[in-house]
Design an enzyme around this catalytic site. Structure first.
Site, short mmCIF file in Angstrom:
data_model
loop_
_atom_site.label_atom_id
_atom_site.label_comp_id
_atom_site.label_asym_id
_atom_site.label_seq_id
_atom_site.Cartn_x
_atom_site.Cartn_y
_atom_site.Cartn_z
N ASP A 72 27.59 50.24 -19.63
CA ASP A 72 26.20 49.89 -19.40
C ASP A 72 25.32 50.60 -20.44
OD1 ASP A 72 24.59 48.39 -17.06
OD2 ASP A 72 23.44 50.15 -17.61
N TYR A 122 15.19 49.64 -20.48
CA TYR A 122 15.17 48.20 -20.77
C TYR A 122 14.04 47.86 -21.73
CZ TYR A 122 18.62 47.54 -17.11
OH TYR A 122 19.77 47.59 -16.37
N HIS A 136 32.06 46.56 -13.36
CA HIS A 136 31.09 47.21 -14.23
C HIS A 136 31.04 48.72 -14.04
CE1 HIS A 136 27.67 46.98 -16.92
NE2 HIS A 136 26.90 47.64 -16.08
#
Length: 383
Positions: free
Chosen positions: A177, A307, A361
């Site tokens: 990630d 982000y 993940h």
């Protein structure tokens, strides 16, 4: 570098406030029997909130986490929280592991002892690591950025300073990630210090150069780009909001523990290898410990900034740029769309590619023993 021992101590008033808020959740009207198709399952969330209020014991989790050797330090006028577990072996290799979103440093809790003390877990002491697990800025107990400009590239520079301050001139790096983006930049910026780079995810913004005489995308690579776009269209709404208007979302989630739990739990359900039952991959205690860290530290909003900042500086490379350290990839069957090896090798120096038998993940949480074995194997010739 001054390093201060750290213990988690959430005040009783914060626990009481949480329980009071959980007691008066205002539930929305939902269409019956949707399950997880349109977001978090109503029945699951009501059960999770009830357990958070009436069964979950934060103090037990806090005590367990405080058994980890935790510290804080100041780097560039920011507080960085990290775990630093010294390896038990003849020559431990320093290894910095970086978590992602919506995780935290507890993603690495189960794998830390496997890497630091392999002999106690059926391994070879010669494979021991000095394990460093920092909390990303604005996540949990690392201070939030007070000004714009802290993205994966900048965090990589902080991590390099952290490792230098701990006395490590050569080390391995690993992540998934956001940890994959930070680890990629760390290896790219410091090839002389990074012994090897291991990833269980390729940053979603990764793009190799295609305008300097490089070969155009192959059919397999084009198919991946189409798959990734389709996934983003169907599943990427969270990232678009967090990368464009994060503050609006943060007001709601920072004020409502049920809303926060819904936002985070849906990702653990969607991204883990659980066969339709989240608890087969992630226990309720582990899930709520992670959510509680976001709640008690008030860092869901600051966690979104990664982000926003990554949109400003994505993991893009220009012609001739390479990530030089040897790279290992662990490909998990329930991971988000993973590029073909050829797409990754356009920039990364891929020396090992392992197709993992299970997992998603959250590799270090879901399959800590398998990932530990993979890391020992990959780094063994790089010591």
């Amino acid at each position: 570098m001054n390093v201060t021992p750290f213990q988690i101590t959430i005040p009783d008033t914060a626990l009481h406030d949480l329980h009071e808020r959980l007691s008066r959740v205002r539930w929305p009207q939902c269409v019956a029997d949707l399950g997880w198709r349109e977001g978090t399952d109503e029945a699951f969330l009501k059960r999770l909130v009830d357990y958070w209020q009436n069964g979950f014991d934060w103090r037990t989790q806090e005590s367990r986490l405080n058994a980890l050797p935790q510290f804080t330090t100041r780097i560039d006028d920011r507080t960085i929280h990290f775990v630093h577990a010294r390896g038990k072996g003849p020559a431990p290799l320093p290894l910095i592991l970086t978590h992602g979103w919506p995780g935290s440093f507890i993603e690495m809790e189960a794998i830390i002892p496997l890497l630091a003390d392999p002999a106690s877990h059926g391994g070879d002491p010669r494979d021991a690591f000095d394990v460093v697990v920092p909390s990303l800025p604005g996540y949990g107990f690392s201070s939030a950025p007070s000004t714009p400009g802290t993205g994966p590239s900048e965090v990589a520079r902080v991590w390099a300073a952290l490792m230098e301050g701990l006395g490590y001139g050569r080390y391995g790096v690993q992540g998934g990630d956001w940890g994959a983006a930070v680890s990629t930049w760390l290896a790219f910026q410091n090839p002389e210090n990074v012994a090897g780079l291991h990833l269980n995810y390729i940053p979603g913004s990764y793009r190799p150069p295609l305008d300097g005489g490089e070969a155009p995308p192959s059919p397999e690579e084009t198919q991946f780009l189409d798959t990734a776009k389709a996934w983003a269209d169907a599943e990427g709404g969270y990232a678009h909001v967090q990368g464009t208007k994060p503050q609006t979302l943060a007001f709601g989630l920072n004020d409502s523990p049920a809303g926060l739990a819904a936002w985070i739990a849906e990702k653990f359900y969607s991204w883990s290898d659980n066969g339709g039952d989240l608890e087969k991959a992630i226990s309720l205690d582990a899930l709520l410990t992670n959510i509680s860290i976001y709640w008690f530290t008030g860092t869901i909003g600051s966690s979104f900034r990664m982000y926003l900042e990554s949109r400003r500086r994505p993991v893009h490379f220009t012609s001739g740029q390479r990530v030089l350290p040897p790279t290992g990839i662990a490909a998990y069957p329930r991971e988000l769309p993973l590029p073909p090896r050829s797409w990754i090798e356009r920039v990364y120096n891929v020396q090992r590619w392992t197709t993992m038998p299970r997992g998603g993940h959250f590799a270090a949480m879901e399959t800590p023993h398998e990932l530990a074995d993979e890391l020992r194997t990959f780094f063994r010739p790089l010591r």
